[in-house]
Every structure is written in structure tokens, then in C-alpha cells.
Design a protein around this motif. Structure first.
Motif, PDB file in Angstrom:
ATOM      1  N   GLY A 146       7.880  61.065  11.388  1.00 23.56           N
ATOM      2  CA  GLY A 146       8.755  59.956  11.774  1.00 23.56           C
ATOM      3  C   GLY A 146       8.049  58.631  11.884  1.00 23.56           C
ATOM      4  O   GLY A 146       8.682  57.604  12.155  1.00 23.56           O
ATOM      5  N   LYS A 147       6.731  58.626  11.689  1.00 21.61           N
ATOM      6  CA  LYS A 147       5.981  57.369  11.763  1.00 21.61           C
ATOM      7  C   LYS A 147       4.674  57.490  11.011  1.00 21.61           C
ATOM      8  O   LYS A 147       4.212  58.595  10.703  1.00 21.61           O
ATOM      9  N   THR A 148       4.085  56.349  10.723  1.00 27.47           N
ATOM     10  CA  THR A 148       2.763  56.303  10.097  1.00 27.47           C
ATOM     11  C   THR A 148       2.088  54.997  10.485  1.00 27.47           C
ATOM     12  O   THR A 148       2.767  54.002  10.768  1.00 27.47           O
ATOM     13  N   THR A 149       0.779  54.993  10.537  1.00 28.70           N
ATOM     14  CA  THR A 149       0.046  53.767  10.843  1.00 28.70           C
ATOM     15  C   THR A 149      -0.337  53.063   9.550  1.00 28.70           C
ATOM     16  O   THR A 149      -0.442  53.679   8.489  1.00 28.70           O
ATOM     17  N   TYR A 150      -0.514  51.760   9.657  1.00 26.13           N
ATOM     18  CA  TYR A 150      -0.988  50.992   8.503  1.00 26.13           C
ATOM     19  C   TYR A 150      -1.814  49.811   8.999  1.00 26.13           C
ATOM     20  O   TYR A 150      -1.580  49.291  10.095  1.00 26.13           O
ATOM     21  N   SER A 155       1.916  38.428  10.670  1.00 30.69           N
ATOM     22  CA  SER A 155       3.245  38.668  11.234  1.00 30.69           C
ATOM     23  C   SER A 155       4.243  38.995  10.130  1.00 30.69           C
ATOM     24  O   SER A 155       5.208  39.734  10.345  1.00 30.69           O
ATOM     25  N   LEU A 156       4.002  38.469   8.929  1.00 27.72           N
ATOM     26  CA  LEU A 156       4.901  38.730   7.813  1.00 27.72           C
ATOM     27  C   LEU A 156       4.913  40.209   7.453  1.00 27.72           C
ATOM     28  O   LEU A 156       5.982  40.796   7.248  1.00 27.72           O
ATOM     29  N   ASP A 157       3.734  40.848   7.367  1.00 30.08           N
ATOM     30  CA  ASP A 157       3.739  42.261   6.983  1.00 30.08           C
ATOM     31  C   ASP A 157       4.425  43.104   8.053  1.00 30.08           C
ATOM     32  O   ASP A 157       5.058  44.117   7.752  1.00 30.08           O
ATOM     33  N   ARG A 158       4.357  42.664   9.326  1.00 22.62           N
ATOM     34  CA  ARG A 158       5.029  43.419  10.377  1.00 22.62           C
ATOM     35  C   ARG A 158       6.551  43.312  10.262  1.00 22.62           C
ATOM     36  O   ARG A 158       7.285  44.249  10.586  1.00 22.62           O
ATOM     37  N   MET A 159       7.031  42.160   9.785  1.00 27.61           N
ATOM     38  CA  MET A 159       8.473  42.017   9.553  1.00 27.61           C
ATOM     39  C   MET A 159       8.916  42.862   8.362  1.00 27.61           C
ATOM     40  O   MET A 159       9.966  43.508   8.396  1.00 27.61           O
ATOM     41  N   ILE A 160       8.128  42.840   7.290  1.00 27.58           N
ATOM     42  CA  ILE A 160       8.441  43.638   6.110  1.00 27.58           C
ATOM     43  C   ILE A 160       8.531  45.120   6.470  1.00 27.58           C
ATOM     44  O   ILE A 160       9.486  45.821   6.105  1.00 27.58           O
ATOM     45  N   THR A 161       7.532  45.612   7.201  1.00 26.19           N
ATOM     46  CA  THR A 161       7.510  47.037   7.521  1.00 26.19           C
ATOM     47  C   THR A 161       8.583  47.403   8.540  1.00 26.19           C
ATOM     48  O   THR A 161       9.104  48.528   8.521  1.00 26.19           O
ATOM     49  N   ALA A 162       8.948  46.470   9.426  1.00 31.54           N
ATOM     50  CA  ALA A 162      10.049  46.739  10.361  1.00 31.54           C
ATOM     51  C   ALA A 162      11.361  46.896   9.603  1.00 31.54           C
ATOM     52  O   ALA A 162      12.158  47.807   9.877  1.00 31.54           O
ATOM     53  N   VAL A 175      -1.778  48.530  12.758  1.00 38.23           N
ATOM     54  CA  VAL A 175      -3.111  48.501  13.356  1.00 38.23           C
ATOM     55  C   VAL A 175      -3.686  47.124  13.012  1.00 38.23           C
ATOM     56  O   VAL A 175      -4.056  46.873  11.860  1.00 38.23           O
ATOM     57  N   PRO A 176      -3.725  46.202  13.975  1.00 37.50           N
ATOM     58  CA  PRO A 176      -4.082  44.807  13.672  1.00 37.50           C
ATOM     59  C   PRO A 176      -5.508  44.657  13.147  1.00 37.50           C
ATOM     60  O   PRO A 176      -6.439  45.325  13.603  1.00 37.50           O
ATOM     61  N   THR A 177      -5.666  43.792  12.156  1.00 36.85           N
ATOM     62  CA  THR A 177      -6.974  43.403  11.647  1.00 36.85           C
ATOM     63  C   THR A 177      -7.014  41.879  11.576  1.00 36.85           C
ATOM     64  O   THR A 177      -5.994  41.207  11.756  1.00 36.85           O
ATOM     65  N   ARG A 178      -8.188  41.335  11.266  1.00 37.46           N
ATOM     66  CA  ARG A 178      -8.343  39.876  11.234  1.00 37.46           C
ATOM     67  C   ARG A 178      -8.177  39.272   9.849  1.00 37.46           C
ATOM     68  O   ARG A 178      -8.090  38.058   9.711  1.00 37.46           O
ATOM     69  N   LYS A 303      14.456  33.764   6.493  1.00 41.29           N
ATOM     70  CA  LYS A 303      15.443  33.789   7.590  1.00 41.29           C
ATOM     71  C   LYS A 303      16.202  35.118   7.576  1.00 41.29           C
ATOM     72  O   LYS A 303      16.426  35.748   8.616  1.00 41.29           O
ATOM     73  N   LYS A 304      16.583  35.563   6.377  1.00 37.61           N
ATOM     74  CA  LYS A 304      17.290  36.843   6.235  1.00 37.61           C
ATOM     75  C   LYS A 304      16.369  38.010   6.594  1.00 37.61           C
ATOM     76  O   LYS A 304      16.803  38.997   7.217  1.00 37.61           O
ATOM     77  N   LEU A 305      15.080  37.902   6.191  1.00 39.13           N
ATOM     78  CA  LEU A 305      14.131  38.960   6.502  1.00 39.13           C
ATOM     79  C   LEU A 305      13.921  39.091   8.010  1.00 39.13           C
ATOM     80  O   LEU A 305      13.847  40.208   8.543  1.00 39.13           O
ATOM     81  N   ILE A 306      13.846  37.957   8.687  1.00 37.33           N
ATOM     82  CA  ILE A 306      13.677  37.974  10.147  1.00 37.33           C
ATOM     83  C   ILE A 306      14.830  38.738  10.807  1.00 37.33           C
ATOM     84  O   ILE A 306      14.631  39.545  11.704  1.00 37.33           O
ATOM     85  N   GLU A 307      16.040  38.464  10.337  1.00 43.85           N
ATOM     86  CA  GLU A 307      17.207  39.152  10.879  1.00 43.85           C
ATOM     87  C   GLU A 307      17.164  40.638  10.552  1.00 43.85           C
ATOM     88  O   GLU A 307      17.487  41.497  11.396  1.00 43.85           O
TER      89      GLU A 307
END
Length: 310
Positions: A146-150, A155-162, A175-178, A303-307
Motif C-alpha cells: 500500500g506504500k513505497t518510499t522514494y 515540493s513539486l515531486d511531492r505534489m506529483i506523487t500525491a 525521503v527528503p534529499t538536498r 494550479k490544477k496539480l495543486i488541487e
């Protein structure tokens, strides 16, 4: 006699004014890169600036002002005079996305859009030993848990994956990186099964150390023609991020056109085309009003992706 002198003086003054207008630029132009030296935006900006300098007949000086994902340099630019001597090299998401998720002192209407010179090759990556050929394989393998780490860097990739998680029923845990380079390190080291990178993966992908499962643009990458886009996989998502050159709003029309022409010629130069291929940047050249419309369209898409990611 006085009349003749007056007429001659007026003609001379007119010629002097015309000469002054035609002489732009009369001093060096500064391009401030919104990221540190050595990154893709910096490398491309320096190569483009060298060619633009030849077109303009004046030095184009590169400065680096990193911070806040390019927002520090862009914020400073909005306070500069609109005379064409100050330009910022950044990424389009700094202007199209960041002001929508963070309170920043600028918006879409604060700039003259000089040129875009390439599209970043954002992608999902994994180790070849996973056996995954596309992102759908990774998602299917993760459905049991039901989940996987990446490995994540923006912040953009976190919106895409959400948004992707809402469609597939799989939770993508970041898993945050710099940086994109650290994303590659995390995946190659086996610390996360997946990574989302903006392009640092390309050398390892070409050498076979990494598998590229899906790209995020509207089209496949020229350097990885067999890798599908997210849209091709049926997820209806994309992320387009461009290398962008902007100036303060209100540039005089003649100055703006001179810059548009110089940057367009530079972006089409064989040396820049070759650099794009080596960095796996998709070719993308746009200037002026056409570019401004593209930027506005990207802002609406985000804007649509954020929603969709809420």
C-alpha cells in the motif's frame, strides 16, 4: 543664418539621439543565475551567455545568487530597472509554481519573458535489479504494502506523487534529499526503491546503473526514446520545467526585441544543441509573447496539480 544653424543643430541632435538608441547595449549585461555554480541551469546559462555576448557586442557577465529554489535572484530582479542590463536565469517552476505554494514577493506579471532554452528531463528512476520496466511495474509491486518510499528533492515531486497516489491507491512516502544528485545516490545505494530526479540521473541511466521508469514532460526524451511519459502510462500527469531567462517588466520594445533575437539565435546554435543533448535536456526555444503565454499556461496547469494533490 541663425535659422540655418538652428535647423542644422536640430538635425544633429536628432542624429545623436538616434545613434544613442541604436547603440544599445552600451555596457555589459549581467545574467544572475538563481542557483549555484556547476548545476544544469548554471552550465547552460554560461554557454548561452557567451553566444549572446557575441550577438550584442558587449560582455555578458554571469553571477550566481542561489537560494530558495531560484526565488532569491528572481525577487532581487523585480526591483531592478527595466533597461535590459539585468537578466536572471532560473527555472520556469520558480515563477509558475513556487508563488502558488509559498508567499513570495513576485508573480507572473512582474517580468519580461526573454527566452526559454531547454526542458528539464524529470523522471522516476530505480535500480535495474528491481526488474521494473516502467513506473506501472513499480506501482503494481507496491500495491500489496500500500506504500513505497522514494528519494525526493522538491515540493513539486511531492505534489506529483500525491496526485499519483490518489489515482493508484499507493502512498508514495518521500525521503527528503538536498538535490537531484543526492536522489541518485539514495537509489544507487539501495536506500529507496524509487527516486524522482530532474536530470542528474542521466549519466547513470546511459551507463546502465539506473533504470528510468517514466519521464514527466509532455514528450519523450530525445536521449531516452524508449521511456514513456506519465501520460502515456495513463496517469494524466505531467511536469514541464524550463531553463528560463527573464528581465524586469516594462522593457523598451527595441531592447526587448534585441534580446529576443540574440537569445533565440544562441539557443539554436549547434554548440547549445549539443550541450542540451549531453545533459538530456529536451530542445525548447521560445521568446517574448509566445513564451509568456507558455508560462501562463504552465501556471494554470500547476494550479490544477495543486488541487489534484490535496
Amino acid at each position: 543664418m541663425r535659422m540655418r544653424l538652428a535647423i542644422a543643430g536640430a538635425v544633429f541632435l536628432g542624429l545623436m539621439q538616434t545613434s544613442a538608441l541604436a547603440a544599445w547595449p552600451e555596457k555589459p549585461v549581467t545574467v544572475t543565475v538563481g542557483f549555484g555554480a556547476g548545476g544544469t541551469t548554471d552550465v547552460v546559462a554560461r554557454a548561452v551567455a557567451e553566444l549572446v555576448s557575441k550577438k550584442l557586442g558587449q560582455p555578458v557577465v554571469i553571477e550566481n545568487k542561489a537560494g530558495a529554489g531560484g526565488a532569491v535572484a528572481v525577487t532581487a530582479l523585480s526591483k531592478q530597472p527595466a533597461d535590459g542590463y539585468n537578466i536572471v536565469a532560473t527555472t520556469s517552476t520558480t515563477i509558475t509554481l513556487d508563488p502558488q505554494v509559498t508567499k513570495l514577493a513576485f508573480g507572473l506579471d512582474d517580468f519580461t519573458y526573454v527566452a526559454a532554452t531547454g526542458e528539464f528531463p524529470e523522471a522516476f528512476i530505480a535500480l535495474p535489479k528491481s526488474g521494473w520496466k516502467t513506473l506501472k511495474d513499480a506501482i503494481d509491486a507496491s500495491k500489496g504494502a500500500g506504500k513505497t518510499t522514494y528519494a525526493s528533492s522538491t515540493s513539486l515531486d511531492r505534489m506529483i506523487t500525491a496526485a499519483l497516489g490518489k489515482q493508484t491507491g499507493v502512498q508514495f512516502v518521500p525521503v527528503p534529499t538536498r538535490s537531484g544528485a543526492e536522489v541518485v545516490t539514495q537509489v544507487i545505494g539501495g536506500h529507496t526503491p524509487l527516486g524522482y530526479s530532474s536530470g542528474a540521473y542521466y549519466p547513470q541511466a546511459k551507463s546502465g546503473e539506473l533504470s528510468v521508469l517514466a519521464v514527466l514532460g509532455e514528450q519523450r526524451l530525445k536521449g531516452l526514446p524508449n521511456v514513456p511519459t506519465l501520460k502515456e502510462l495513463g496517469y494524466g500527469l505531467s511536469s514541464v520545467n524550463l531553463i528560463l531567462f527573464v528581465a524586469p517588466k516594462g522593457l523598451p520594445a527595441d531592447v526587448a526585441k534585441t534580446l529576443y533575437d540574440a537569445f533565440a539565435a544562441a539557443a539554436a546554435d549547434p554548440s547549445i544543441v549539443d550541450l542540451m543533448e549531453k545533459r538530456s535536456l529536451n530542445p525548447f526555444v521560445a521568446t517574448g509573447e509566445a513564451l509568456a503565454k507558455t508560462i501562463a499556461g504552465q501556471s494554470e496547469d500547476f494550479k490544477k496539480l495543486i488541487e489534484a494533490s490535496k
